[in-house]
Design an enzyme around this catalytic site. Structure first.
Site, PDB file in Angstrom:
ATOM      1  N   ASP A 112       0.827  -1.208   0.000  1.00 45.54           N
ATOM      2  CA  ASP A 112       0.000   0.000   0.000  1.00 45.54           C
ATOM      3  C   ASP A 112       0.861   1.257   0.000  1.00 45.54           C
ATOM      4  O   ASP A 112       2.088   1.198   0.045  1.00 45.54           O
ATOM      5  CB  ASP A 112      -0.931   0.001   1.222  1.00 45.54           C
ATOM      6  CG  ASP A 112      -0.146  -0.004   2.529  1.00 45.54           C
ATOM      7  OD1 ASP A 112       0.486   1.017   2.843  1.00 45.54           O
ATOM      8  OD2 ASP A 112      -0.159  -1.036   3.230  1.00 45.54           O
ATOM      9  N   HIS A 150       8.984  -5.410  -1.365  1.00 39.30           N
ATOM     10  CA  HIS A 150       8.153  -6.449  -1.971  1.00 39.30           C
ATOM     11  C   HIS A 150       7.221  -5.904  -3.035  1.00 39.30           C
ATOM     12  O   HIS A 150       6.330  -6.612  -3.494  1.00 39.30           O
ATOM     13  CB  HIS A 150       7.364  -7.186  -0.895  1.00 39.30           C
ATOM     14  CG  HIS A 150       8.206  -8.110  -0.090  1.00 39.30           C
ATOM     15  ND1 HIS A 150       7.786  -8.678   1.086  1.00 39.30           N
ATOM     16  CD2 HIS A 150       9.477  -8.557  -0.277  1.00 39.30           C
ATOM     17  CE1 HIS A 150       8.745  -9.442   1.581  1.00 39.30           C
ATOM     18  NE2 HIS A 150       9.782  -9.373   0.772  1.00 39.30           N
ATOM     19  N   GLY A 287       3.629  36.324  16.415  1.00 37.49           N
ATOM     20  CA  GLY A 287       3.644  37.746  16.739  1.00 37.49           C
ATOM     21  C   GLY A 287       3.218  38.604  15.564  1.00 37.49           C
ATOM     22  O   GLY A 287       3.444  38.244  14.405  1.00 37.49           O
ATOM     23  N   LEU A 324       3.645  40.399  10.885  1.00 39.36           N
ATOM     24  CA  LEU A 324       3.884  41.828  10.668  1.00 39.36           C
ATOM     25  C   LEU A 324       4.737  42.414  11.786  1.00 39.36           C
ATOM     26  O   LEU A 324       4.419  42.280  12.967  1.00 39.36           O
ATOM     27  CB  LEU A 324       2.538  42.562  10.597  1.00 39.36           C
ATOM     28  CG  LEU A 324       2.593  44.092  10.537  1.00 39.36           C
ATOM     29  CD1 LEU A 324       3.161  44.534   9.198  1.00 39.36           C
ATOM     30  CD2 LEU A 324       1.199  44.676  10.747  1.00 39.36           C
ATOM     31  N   PHE A 355       2.196  33.644   5.141  1.00 43.25           N
ATOM     32  CA  PHE A 355       0.808  33.361   4.814  1.00 43.25           C
ATOM     33  C   PHE A 355       0.460  33.887   3.420  1.00 43.25           C
ATOM     34  O   PHE A 355       0.831  35.019   3.078  1.00 43.25           O
ATOM     35  CB  PHE A 355      -0.126  34.007   5.846  1.00 43.25           C
ATOM     36  CG  PHE A 355      -0.222  33.241   7.130  1.00 43.25           C
ATOM     37  CD1 PHE A 355      -1.351  32.512   7.439  1.00 43.25           C
ATOM     38  CD2 PHE A 355       0.828  33.237   8.038  1.00 43.25           C
ATOM     39  CE1 PHE A 355      -1.444  31.798   8.623  1.00 43.25           C
ATOM     40  CE2 PHE A 355       0.750  32.537   9.222  1.00 43.25           C
ATOM     41  CZ  PHE A 355      -0.397  31.812   9.520  1.00 43.25           C
ATOM     42  N   GLY A 401      -5.707  36.322  14.441  1.00 39.69           N
ATOM     43  CA  GLY A 401      -4.879  35.199  13.980  1.00 39.69           C
ATOM     44  C   GLY A 401      -4.043  34.627  15.109  1.00 39.69           C
ATOM     45  O   GLY A 401      -3.886  33.405  15.231  1.00 39.69           O
ATOM     46  N   GLU A 405      -4.049  30.895  16.766  1.00 42.76           N
ATOM     47  CA  GLU A 405      -2.831  30.103  16.965  1.00 42.76           C
ATOM     48  C   GLU A 405      -2.694  29.656  18.419  1.00 42.76           C
ATOM     49  O   GLU A 405      -2.284  28.527  18.691  1.00 42.76           O
ATOM     50  CB  GLU A 405      -1.615  30.927  16.524  1.00 42.76           C
ATOM     51  CG  GLU A 405      -1.529  31.065  15.009  1.00 42.76           C
ATOM     52  CD  GLU A 405      -0.576  32.143  14.538  1.00 42.76           C
ATOM     53  OE1 GLU A 405      -0.476  32.339  13.313  1.00 42.76           O
ATOM     54  OE2 GLU A 405       0.056  32.807  15.383  1.00 42.76           O
TER      55      GLU A 405
END
Length: 476
Positions: A112, A150, A287, A324, A355, A401, A405
């Protein structure tokens, strides 16, 4: 966990840190994802031969019987392989943990593609080897090599399935044996997903034994300890226990130390513990600052630069989203420290994930950013939060944001360190940490408490905050 399991975690963590850990995955490693084991795979073959697969122990020979009866035509076997192992099955948690770790070598007898998929999901480049010709080429910028000794499900006619294939292996696939022998000399292997009934194990052991004799490296195998089955007689259970002990000695003879677990879920616990130790050396710095109050811009940038440089000097890896007003100082600090030590900047020192600022696909930008944050934080064991504000419609607001986080970090058990004296959302996050902090959860909890307190104290200077953080890191 028992002492033996804790020693295993210690040993494998050390090998991982030194770049020596390799994985060998057997059939059982894929079974938890929903794939069949060998007996289930070969049941239709046994039915064709009017045999009971439950009464057959040599399944390789069973497959050979079918090829013999069908005049070496193994079309049905090939189709079974494609049907059973081509399902769109997601990798298990164990696959995901290993893929996040800096493991560069995987060997498997499985057909697999779970290992490759797990690596790809973790944005790693996998160099797949299932033919001898592929051994002579190298995929550019690869992160890991996956040796499928295999064969591969998409090339079933060439897969090692029947006894003929095994008997010819040392001739037809000799380069794989050579490569495996070299890795067994140079690396420490963790064998996962093997059992007494695995039809491939005896072949692997014979290669190890012939190659190494008495001078062999210590490898490890995790197995589930024999437990009494329902309706099983005491005599039968004791017989299996004796066989288990003898098998343990046989593995030790070829340099493989067995570590037992009572439940398969304990394997996940062991892998999580190894990942946790590894992640503690990786620090996520979050930050963003349009406004640096109560500090000046120059003071703040110097602080971030000095802190990043000092963290890198302590051999921690830094992950940052290039926030920033913060990202440039993080980069400069880590870069300068790396160059001063005569090294080169790579993912061992710094991972940057700027980002995306425009939507290029069908997924909304905010959903993409959330995935980005989950991916970055999946590698970290500690998260530091600084400042946290931005301009929105001309007005200064707290950084949502950074809040996301922080929430992701807490949900994933990451140790969070908001530097409250930098203000903005970091001040709010610091208050939450202080209110919810439970020192009993940590070995050095009592020493950590006053240090966390200092990070939000108005009397604490930026220079002192750096000293506090550097004192905190080894205590976590």
């Amino acid at each position: 966990m028992n002492r033996e399991q804790l020693r295993l975690i210690d040993n494998l963590s050390k090998e991982l840190a030194e770049g020596n850990l390799a994985i060998f995955a057997g059939a059982g490693f894929s079974r938890a994802a929903g794939f069949v084991d060998w007996k289930s795979l070969l049941k239709p073959i046994a039915d064709d031969l009017e045999l009971d697969v439950e009464r057959e122990w040599d399944l390789v020979t069973l497959a050979q019987y079918h090829a013999n009866v069908n005049l070496t035509n193994r079309a049905k076997l090939n189709q079974l392989l494609v049907t059973e192992f081509s399902a769109n099955v997601a990798p298990t948690e164990n696959h995901a943990i290993l893929a996040r770790l800096p493991i560069q070598t995987y060997w498997t007898t499985n057909y697999d593609r779970l290992i490759e998929t797990a690596l790809q999901n973790n944005e790693k480049v996998a160099d797949i080897k299932y033919t001898t010709k592929q051994l002579a080429t190298t995929r550019p910028k690869r992160d890991a090599v996956v040796y499928k000794m295999h064969g591969d499900v998409e090339h079933a006619s060439d897969a090692v399935l029947i006894r003929d294939d095994y008997e010819r292996y040392h001739v037809k696939m000799q380069p794989f044996i050579t490569a495996l022998s070299g890795d067994l000399i140079a690396k420490t292997f963790l064998f996962l997903g093997f059992s007494f009934s695995d039809p491939n194990l005896e072949y692997i052991l014979s290669r190890v034994r012939i190659q190494f004799a008495q001078d062999q490296r210590q490898h490890y195998c995790i197995l589930r300890k024999a437990s009494k089955e329902p309706r099983e007689g005491q005599a039968d259970f004791e017989y299996r226990q004796r066989k288990e002990e003898l098998f343990k000695g046989e593995l030790l003879r070829v340099g493989i130390k067995v570590i037992y677990v009572d439940l398969f879920s304990e394997i996940t616990d062991i892998l999580k513990a190894i990942e946790h130790r590894h992640k503690k050396k990786t620090i996520f710095i979050s930050g963003a600052a349009h406004d640096y109050s109560p500090w000046t811009e120059a003071e703040s940038e110097q602080f971030v630069y000095n802190l990043s440089k000092a963290i890198s000097a302590k051999q921690y890896r830094v992950i940052s989203g290039f926030g920033l007003g913060i990202g440039s100082a993080v980069i400069t600090g880590v870069l300068e420290q790396t160059i001063m030590n005569g090294g080169r900047l790579d993912s061992d020192q710094l991972i940057l994930r700027p980002f995306p600022q425009s939507q290029s696909g069908q997924k909304p930008l905010n959903e993409l950013w959330t995935e980005y944050r989950h991916n970055m934080l999946a590698h970290a064991g500690i998260a530091i939060f600084l400042f946290g504000n931005k301009l929105k419609d001309g007005e200064l607001v707290l950084s949502n944001g950074m809040r996301e986080e922080f929430d992701i970090a807490v949900a994933n058990g990451i140790f969070v360190i908001p530097i409250g004296i930098t203000g903005s959302i970091s001040a709010e996050l610091w208050k939450e940490v202080i209110q919810g902090y439970d020192e009993s959860k940590y070995e050095h909890g009592k020493k950590i408490t006053p240090l966390l307190d200092e990070l939000g104290d108005e009397a604490t200077t930026l220079n002192r905050a750096q000293e506090v953080i550097l004192t905190l890191l080894p205590l976590i």
